[in-house]
Design an enzyme around this catalytic site. Structure first.
Site, PDB file in Angstrom:
ATOM      1  N   LEU A  64      57.678  33.230  20.379  1.00  0.00           N
ATOM      2  CA  LEU A  64      57.938  31.743  19.905  1.00  0.00           C
ATOM      3  C   LEU A  64      58.149  31.473  18.599  1.00  0.00           C
ATOM      4  O   LEU A  64      58.827  30.504  18.197  1.00  0.00           O
ATOM      5  CB  LEU A  64      57.180  30.581  20.683  1.00  0.00           C
ATOM      6  N   ASP A 153      50.577  42.423  19.111  1.00  0.00           N
ATOM      7  CA  ASP A 153      52.187  43.090  19.581  1.00  0.00           C
ATOM      8  C   ASP A 153      53.008  42.803  18.314  1.00  0.00           C
ATOM      9  O   ASP A 153      53.020  41.959  17.744  1.00  0.00           O
ATOM     10  CB  ASP A 153      52.432  42.234  20.828  1.00  0.00           C
ATOM     11  N   HIS A 180      50.454  47.085  22.277  1.00  0.00           N
ATOM     12  CA  HIS A 180      51.756  47.608  22.193  1.00  0.00           C
ATOM     13  C   HIS A 180      51.471  48.872  21.640  1.00  0.00           C
ATOM     14  O   HIS A 180      51.036  49.381  20.567  1.00  0.00           O
ATOM     15  CB  HIS A 180      52.174  46.858  20.652  1.00  0.00           C
ATOM     16  N   HIS A 233      55.640  46.302  27.598  1.00  0.00           N
ATOM     17  CA  HIS A 233      56.796  47.091  27.633  1.00  0.00           C
ATOM     18  C   HIS A 233      56.963  48.453  27.864  1.00  0.00           C
ATOM     19  O   HIS A 233      57.469  49.037  26.694  1.00  0.00           O
ATOM     20  CB  HIS A 233      57.576  46.552  26.224  1.00  0.00           C
ATOM     21  N   ASN A 279      62.409  47.182  20.270  1.00  0.00           N
ATOM     22  CA  ASN A 279      61.104  48.250  20.070  1.00  0.00           C
ATOM     23  C   ASN A 279      60.226  47.802  21.211  1.00  0.00           C
ATOM     24  O   ASN A 279      59.603  46.757  21.335  1.00  0.00           O
ATOM     25  CB  ASN A 279      60.546  48.019  18.745  1.00  0.00           C
ATOM     26  N   ASP A 306      59.606  40.126  26.766  1.00  0.00           N
ATOM     27  CA  ASP A 306      59.610  40.416  25.418  1.00  0.00           C
ATOM     28  C   ASP A 306      60.807  39.703  24.479  1.00  0.00           C
ATOM     29  O   ASP A 306      61.461  40.267  23.705  1.00  0.00           O
ATOM     30  CB  ASP A 306      59.839  41.948  25.299  1.00  0.00           C
ATOM     31  N   GLY A 325      64.312  43.545  18.327  1.00  0.00           N
ATOM     32  CA  GLY A 325      64.481  42.442  19.409  1.00  0.00           C
ATOM     33  C   GLY A 325      65.535  41.707  19.966  1.00  0.00           C
ATOM     34  O   GLY A 325      66.495  41.795  19.223  1.00  0.00           O
TER      35      GLY A 325
END
Lengths: 430, 312
Positions: A64, A153, A180, A233, A279, A306, A325
């Site tokens: 966020l 992360d 991560h 992820h 990533n 993500d 991202g």
């Protein structure tokens, strides 16, 4: 406050329900799920015929950006994007500026979420101070301030001893550690998946091994400590296999995959489109198939977005310089429907399990079911609605999507939190 | 045929005919370089900007001379002394150059894909003078020209490229160019300097030079950068020279009359022994001359040459 949702196909895996019926919501809670509930005065009604009614979608992996990078996203714009994507709740990753490694930042994010009055916002706090991978955060304070999980992360915890301590110590709080999984010594300098495409484009590669070595390490640490490990992820054949084997051994671990990892391959990077720089990177066709298989057989427990918004200026540069991202909150559901459900990889029950039931269970969050008495967090989906992804219409500040212009089917019509409609699709937008 | 493209960014998208057009055009350009007065007015009034984000004396000088021989005004911009250090983006730099009236921008950049960004941003013609580890099309074209000049044709030849394939834009461009013109390409390097999936570009992969050199018509050695060794990609320069260095014994494994190429500058005693570097098989000096001719041809074609214009 009463809300009657009529004639929808209710899918609630938590109570093994898949039937066309009505739902009555009173004072923010599910009151009744039954046929032919009588409408009364003062009740708001939604005609859900032909629509899917399910427990609200929960994204356990959202960035966020507030505090510190409000030009990319704020809690408010992120929560609005979540609502528009059909999500009734998101878990906010702690890699803000400053990092959410203290109760002040965690409380701030939580309060901003409450103020937004949109999708619920649950802060995730850092595992280590400054996400530097060295010193554990004060977990008790963070939990007290509202943290629902811990994660560094964006960065792996490279020091295995620190990760071991984190998994051990957080047993005290029954808190998931979100990993991560990336071995930085193997991924160093890489900007996309290492393979034929990176070789052709002359871009430095991130090998699948960088993920797999780290996944293996974290699984071993989780098995040894009994801590609650959630692998973020997952993107490679090898990583899916490692999770599968660990679960067969009885390891108490969970894992997630992101929509872009089952929708795109590294071929999408051709042309140096920085919106494909993510990533873990977009992988090969075989990896995509493995992720899909992992989701369909239950090896992977959660679909998480993500969602990682960046400003246009930051992405409009040489591929090497662009940040990793892409934004995902507003396209995730349609990608699940278009890429997993319609081709027959998943049925609706599985999809709802991955998008709502399991996220609620693993992160111990309200929602995730429509059992009477539970929070009335509900998503109503039009499975047949076809729309073209138009990034200019995003509620998110982020426009960094590789899916712009894609025609996708299956979009949220209503997003309901505590019985209140926080998103209703504008028919003009289609 | 006529040149249709706005820019020259890579050899990957070019057709065999387009490559041949450049090589054919470079033949008369080489004649100009051999004259006492090496100047034609073909590009008079045109402005060529060398925008170099990475230092490169050879390539920059080659482009500069090519522009000057064609009568263009050439300007050099080194990024280290430009607004880049003040944080200006490539796109903004490009726009600035465009509004200054540059007809051609020659870009050397440390990052793959940078020339594509530039070409999409400006209406000026863009030539890629090397982008990261992606492509170095003009270097490969001068290699093709040099091979064709000596061997008459490229089709059917076996060309072995030795060295740091992983980081080599020269190797990638040469693979595209050579295979499009019908040559077989062999690559030989330590496994740590061989990028994954490179064979899918159409080349054959070897780890032992002796196997790769056998039957080769052309041997191209690549420069080894010393910092690669510091990153642990191979144990030492000494060991590299011992296993991969091209010396007389190794070169003797290739066909009689085999050509030796190197993009320069040479690390003598590492990629090449002194004897082979200065042997009659070496075309290293010829490559430099041909580099100017090929770049003149590219400038000529990009500026609309071949549409009734003459180069005299």
């Amino acid at each position: 406050m009463k809300l009657l949702i009529r004639g929808g196909r209710i899918i609630d895996p938590a109570q093994a329900m898949d039937k066309v019926t009505d739902i009555l919501v009173i004072n923010g809670k599910v009151e009744t799920v039954a046929n032919n509930i009588e409408a009364r005065e003062g009740m708001k009604e939604i005609d859900a015929e032909g629509l899917i009614v399910c427990p609200g979608l929960i994204d356990v992996h959202t960035h966020l950006r507030e505090p510190g990078q409000e030009h990319k996203e704020t809690v408010f714009t992120g929560a609005a994007a979540a609502a528009a994507g059909g999500y009734t709740a998101v878990c906010a990753m702690p890699n803000t500026d400053p990092v959410a490694d203290n109760q002040t930042v965690v409380s701030f994010v939580k309060q901003r979420g409450i103020n937004a009055q949109l999708s619920r916002v649950y802060p995730i706090a850092a595992i280590t101070k400054g996400s530097q991978g060295q010193e554990l955060t004060e977990v008790g304070d963070l939990v007290g301030a509202g943290a629902v999980a811990l994660s560094d992360d964006g960065q792996p915890v490279m020091n295995a001893a620190v990760m071991r301590r984190a998994l051990e110590y957080t047993k005290l709080f029954s808190l998931p550690i979100v990993s991560h999984a990336e071995d930085k010594t193997l991924s160093a300098g890489g900007v996309m998946h290492e393979g034929e495409v990176s070789t052709r484009l002359g871009l430095s590669g991130i090998p699948a091994l960088a993920e797999e070595v780290a996944v293996m390490r974290d699984i071993l640490l989780a098995e040894a400590t009994g801590g609650q490990l959630h692998l973020a992820h997952i993107s490679t054949v090898g990583a899916v296999n490692l999770v599968r084997q660990a679960k067969l051994r009885g390891a108490n671990i969970t894992a997630e995959a992101a929509p872009h990892h089952f929708s795109l391959t590294h071929q999408a990077v051709d042309g140096y489109h920085t919106d494909t720089k993510v990533n873990p990177p977009l992988r090969t066709e075989a990896d995509v198939e493995a992720v899909i298989k992992g989701l369909s057989e239950g090896t992977l427990d959660v679909i998480a977005t993500d969602h990682a918004p960046h400003s246009m200026e930051e992405k409009d540069v040489e591929f090497d310089l662009a940040p990793f991202g892409l934004v995902g909150l507003e396209t995730a559901l349609a990608l699940v429907v278009s890429k997993l459900i319609r081709p027959g990889h998943l049925n609706w029950t599985q999809a709802v399990t991955l998008l709502s039931t399991n996220p609620a269970r693993i992160f111990k969050l309200p929602g995730g079911t429509l059992t009477p008495g539970s929070e009335a967090d509900i998503t109503i989906i039009n499975p047949d609605l076809e729309r073209t992804v138009t990034k200019e219409l995003f509620k998110s500040k982020g426009r960094n999507t590789p899916f712009d212009g894609w025609k996708l089917q299956g979009w949220a019509e209503y997003t309901i939190v505590s019985g209140k409609i926080i998103f209703q699709r504008n028919s003009k937008e289609g | 045929m006529r040149w249709q493209r706005k820019d020259l960014l890579a050899l990957e998208p070019l057709t065999r005919d387009e490559i041949n057009l450049i090589l054919d055009t470079a033949v008369p350009m080489k004649d100009i370089i051999r004259r006492d007065i090496k100047k034609v007015p073909t590009l008079r009034g045109r402005t060529v900007i060398n925008l170099f984000y990475e230092p490169s004396t050879r390539t920059r000088t080659s482009f500069e001379l090519a522009g000057k021989y064609m009568g263009a005004d050439t300007v050099n911009i080194a990024a280290s002394g430009s607004s880049v250090v003040k944080g200006e983006t490539l796109k903004d730099t490009a726009k600035t150059i465009q509004v200054m009236g540059a007809d051609v921008v020659i870009l050397r950049h440390g990052m793959a894909g940078a020339p594509k960004i530039l070409a999409e941003t400006v209406t000026s013609r863009v030539i890629n003078a090397g982008d990261g580890t992606h492509e170095h099309p003009t270097q490969a074209l001068l290699d093709l020209f040099t091979i064709r000049e000596s061997k008459g044709s490229i089709a059917g030849l076996t060309v072995t490229i030795v060295g740091d394939i992983l980081h080599s834009r020269v190797a990638r461009s040469n693979i595209w160019g050579l295979t499009k013109l019908g040559a077989k390409v062999r690559l030989v390097a330590p496994p740590t300097l061989m990028p994954p999936g490179i064979e899918q570009l159409g080349a054959e992969v070897f780890y032992r030079p002796e196997e790769a050199l056998a039957g080769s018509d052309v041997v191209m050695a690549l420069r080894i950068q010393k910092e690669r060794q510091q990153k642990g990609l191979f144990p030492s320069l000494r060991e590299y020279a011992k296993i991969y260095g091209i010396n007389q014994e190794r070169l003797a494994l290739a066909k009689d009359g085999c050509l030796l190429l190197h993009p320069g500058p040479i690390n003598r005693g590492i990629e090449l022994s002194n004897t082979v570097a200065d042997s009659i098989q070496s075309r290293i000096n010829e490559q430099v001359t041909n580099g100017v001719a090929v770049r003149m041809a590219i400038l000529f074609l990009l500026m609309g040459g071949g549409k009734g214009e003459t180069i005299n």
